[in-house]
Scaffold this active site. Sequence first.
Site, PDB file in Angstrom:
ATOM      1  N   VAL A 154       0.901  -1.177   0.053  1.00 60.38           N
ATOM      2  CA  VAL A 154       0.011   0.117   0.148  1.00 60.38           C
ATOM      3  C   VAL A 154       0.751   1.199   0.086  1.00 60.38           C
ATOM      4  O   VAL A 154       0.609   2.162  -0.675  1.00 60.38           O
ATOM      5  CB  VAL A 154      -0.972  -0.042   1.192  1.00 60.38           C
ATOM      6  CG1 VAL A 154      -1.575   1.291   1.383  1.00 60.38           C
ATOM      7  CG2 VAL A 154      -2.042  -1.072   1.172  1.00 60.38           C
ATOM      8  N   ASP A 162      10.582   3.234   6.463  1.00 60.90           N
ATOM      9  CA  ASP A 162      10.143   1.883   6.618  1.00 60.90           C
ATOM     10  C   ASP A 162      11.360   1.349   7.552  1.00 60.90           C
ATOM     11  O   ASP A 162      12.709   1.765   7.356  1.00 60.90           O
ATOM     12  CB  ASP A 162      10.046   1.034   5.431  1.00 60.90           C
ATOM     13  CG  ASP A 162       9.354  -0.347   5.712  1.00 60.90           C
ATOM     14  OD1 ASP A 162       8.148  -0.373   5.204  1.00 60.90           O
ATOM     15  OD2 ASP A 162      10.238  -1.256   5.922  1.00 60.90           O
ATOM     16  N   ARG A 195     -10.508  -7.570   9.276  1.00 61.15           N
ATOM     17  CA  ARG A 195      -9.779  -6.346   9.508  1.00 61.15           C
ATOM     18  C   ARG A 195      -9.873  -6.209  10.948  1.00 61.15           C
ATOM     19  O   ARG A 195      -8.514  -5.661  11.645  1.00 61.15           O
ATOM     20  CB  ARG A 195     -10.410  -5.184   8.942  1.00 61.15           C
ATOM     21  CG  ARG A 195     -10.625  -5.123   7.562  1.00 61.15           C
ATOM     22  CD  ARG A 195     -11.096  -3.706   6.983  1.00 61.15           C
ATOM     23  NE  ARG A 195     -11.249  -3.676   5.462  1.00 61.15           N
ATOM     24  CZ  ARG A 195     -12.107  -4.059   4.899  1.00 61.15           C
ATOM     25  NH1 ARG A 195     -13.420  -4.410   5.206  1.00 61.15           N
ATOM     26  NH2 ARG A 195     -12.083  -3.778   3.410  1.00 61.15           N
ATOM     27  N   PRO A 247      -7.215  -2.251  11.251  1.00 62.01           N
ATOM     28  CA  PRO A 247      -8.731  -1.902  11.080  1.00 62.01           C
ATOM     29  C   PRO A 247      -8.668  -0.173  11.193  1.00 62.01           C
ATOM     30  O   PRO A 247      -8.575   0.122  12.400  1.00 62.01           O
ATOM     31  CB  PRO A 247      -9.444  -2.608  12.084  1.00 62.01           C
ATOM     32  CG  PRO A 247      -8.650  -2.844  13.214  1.00 62.01           C
ATOM     33  CD  PRO A 247      -7.219  -3.151  12.503  1.00 62.01           C
ATOM     34  N   SER A 257      -8.446   7.048   6.495  1.00 62.51           N
ATOM     35  CA  SER A 257      -8.990   7.074   5.255  1.00 62.51           C
ATOM     36  C   SER A 257     -10.541   6.550   5.244  1.00 62.51           C
ATOM     37  O   SER A 257     -11.221   6.621   4.341  1.00 62.51           O
ATOM     38  CB  SER A 257      -8.080   6.220   4.264  1.00 62.51           C
ATOM     39  OG  SER A 257      -8.022   4.720   4.892  1.00 62.51           O
ATOM     40  N   ASP A 268     -14.381   2.362  -0.065  1.00 65.20           N
ATOM     41  CA  ASP A 268     -15.449   1.549  -0.203  1.00 65.20           C
ATOM     42  C   ASP A 268     -16.644   2.518  -1.231  1.00 65.20           C
ATOM     43  O   ASP A 268     -17.260   1.913  -1.927  1.00 65.20           O
ATOM     44  CB  ASP A 268     -16.062   1.314   1.298  1.00 65.20           C
ATOM     45  CG  ASP A 268     -15.155   0.680   2.162  1.00 65.20           C
ATOM     46  OD1 ASP A 268     -15.204  -0.358   2.508  1.00 65.20           O
ATOM     47  OD2 ASP A 268     -14.117   1.497   2.685  1.00 65.20           O
ATOM     48  N   ARG A 285     -15.882   1.957  -4.749  1.00 62.87           N
ATOM     49  CA  ARG A 285     -16.127   0.641  -5.004  1.00 62.87           C
ATOM     50  C   ARG A 285     -17.826   0.639  -5.199  1.00 62.87           C
ATOM     51  O   ARG A 285     -18.340   0.285  -6.332  1.00 62.87           O
ATOM     52  CB  ARG A 285     -15.951  -0.350  -3.940  1.00 62.87           C
ATOM     53  CG  ARG A 285     -14.403  -0.586  -3.850  1.00 62.87           C
ATOM     54  CD  ARG A 285     -13.946  -1.482  -2.539  1.00 62.87           C
ATOM     55  NE  ARG A 285     -12.684  -2.140  -2.557  1.00 62.87           N
ATOM     56  CZ  ARG A 285     -12.129  -2.385  -1.582  1.00 62.87           C
ATOM     57  NH1 ARG A 285     -12.628  -2.268  -0.341  1.00 62.87           N
ATOM     58  NH2 ARG A 285     -10.731  -2.589  -1.396  1.00 62.87           N
ATOM     59  N   HIS A 308     -15.166   0.904   8.178  1.00 65.74           N
ATOM     60  CA  HIS A 308     -14.605   0.293   7.191  1.00 65.74           C
ATOM     61  C   HIS A 308     -14.448  -0.997   7.279  1.00 65.74           C
ATOM     62  O   HIS A 308     -13.251  -1.704   7.722  1.00 65.74           O
ATOM     63  CB  HIS A 308     -13.312   0.859   6.803  1.00 65.74           C
ATOM     64  CG  HIS A 308     -12.362   0.440   5.909  1.00 65.74           C
ATOM     65  ND1 HIS A 308     -12.969   0.073   4.459  1.00 65.74           N
ATOM     66  CD2 HIS A 308     -11.044  -0.043   5.571  1.00 65.74           C
ATOM     67  CE1 HIS A 308     -11.900  -0.220   3.699  1.00 65.74           C
ATOM     68  NE2 HIS A 308     -10.890  -0.675   4.263  1.00 65.74           N
TER      69      HIS A 308
END
Length: 329
Positions: free
Chosen positions: A28, A49, A103, A136, A158, A163, A166, A190
Amino acid sequence: MAPFSDVPATQSSGSRTTKIAVVGAGAVGSTLAFAALARGSARTIALHDINRAKVEAEVLDLRHGLMFTSQAHVIGSDDVAVCEGADVVVVTAGAKQKPGQTRIDLAAGTIGLMREIMPGLVDVAPDAIYLMVTNPVDVVTYAALKISGLPRGQLFGSGTVLDSSRLRVVLAERCGVAVGNVHAYIAGEHGDSEITLWSSASIGGVPLLDWEPVDGAAPIDAAVRAEVHREVVDSAYRIIAGKGATNYAVGLAATRIIEAVLNDERRIMPVSSLLDDYHGISDVCLSVPTLVDRRGVADNVRVPMSDDELAGLRASAESVRAVQKRFGF
């Protein structure tokens, strides 16, 4: 480790530049960085990272495409200092969702990670707007607010922006219209308890509940609406089962949220923020249509809801709140 780049992270000119810091260089995070670079979302994109080899490789790969993008700097490091001066910090780091795993199953590991990384991020970027993308997302956003001590407007998730995209894609396909003609929101968690706000949905300015099919398309009746909702809820599981992770659409969705902040767009988006007496719901992070601008999140928009939708939103709030309590929040 110093930031991996052959260009400076900041500019010496008097003009203000923008900087996005992406925490987590996994599927992601790296896709989000690519989307932001391709769209010209900010002048500097920083990747952080703990895996030094991974972040260096992602930065090098992104930088090799700079000839084909707007002028930008791409830097990265395993040192949190690479996030210093960021306008927006996007947190994508977290436990990876496995096939068959919900999630909510991810909550324990990801919340533990937030306890580790949030204090250091706030130290180096105290004025940034924080966007939580890791799942989650509603529980993680609430936990990150409590851990960081940041105000509600400065840190949000976010939520159901993806969703809702979608949903609009599925409706557009069912109705035979362009996605841009569909206006509809997913609200709540979500996750599995999310709801569709059919009462406020519209197609080309026509309320969806009054929509008459065109060009041979089937009507959007109650049975079809139930099918559409289930398709949206199940879509992430289908993608994870097939390829191991969702990354393209979420990267684009998060980038669009970032642009709403950086460009002070005052755009209404269903992001996850801390609610305070929203239809009687408080002290939980949920997605509802919300004004997003340079301040982060501002007002939640009270869209019309049916009794069933309101009951569903309240049930979603209770579901998320139960998980919060399980982890001491």
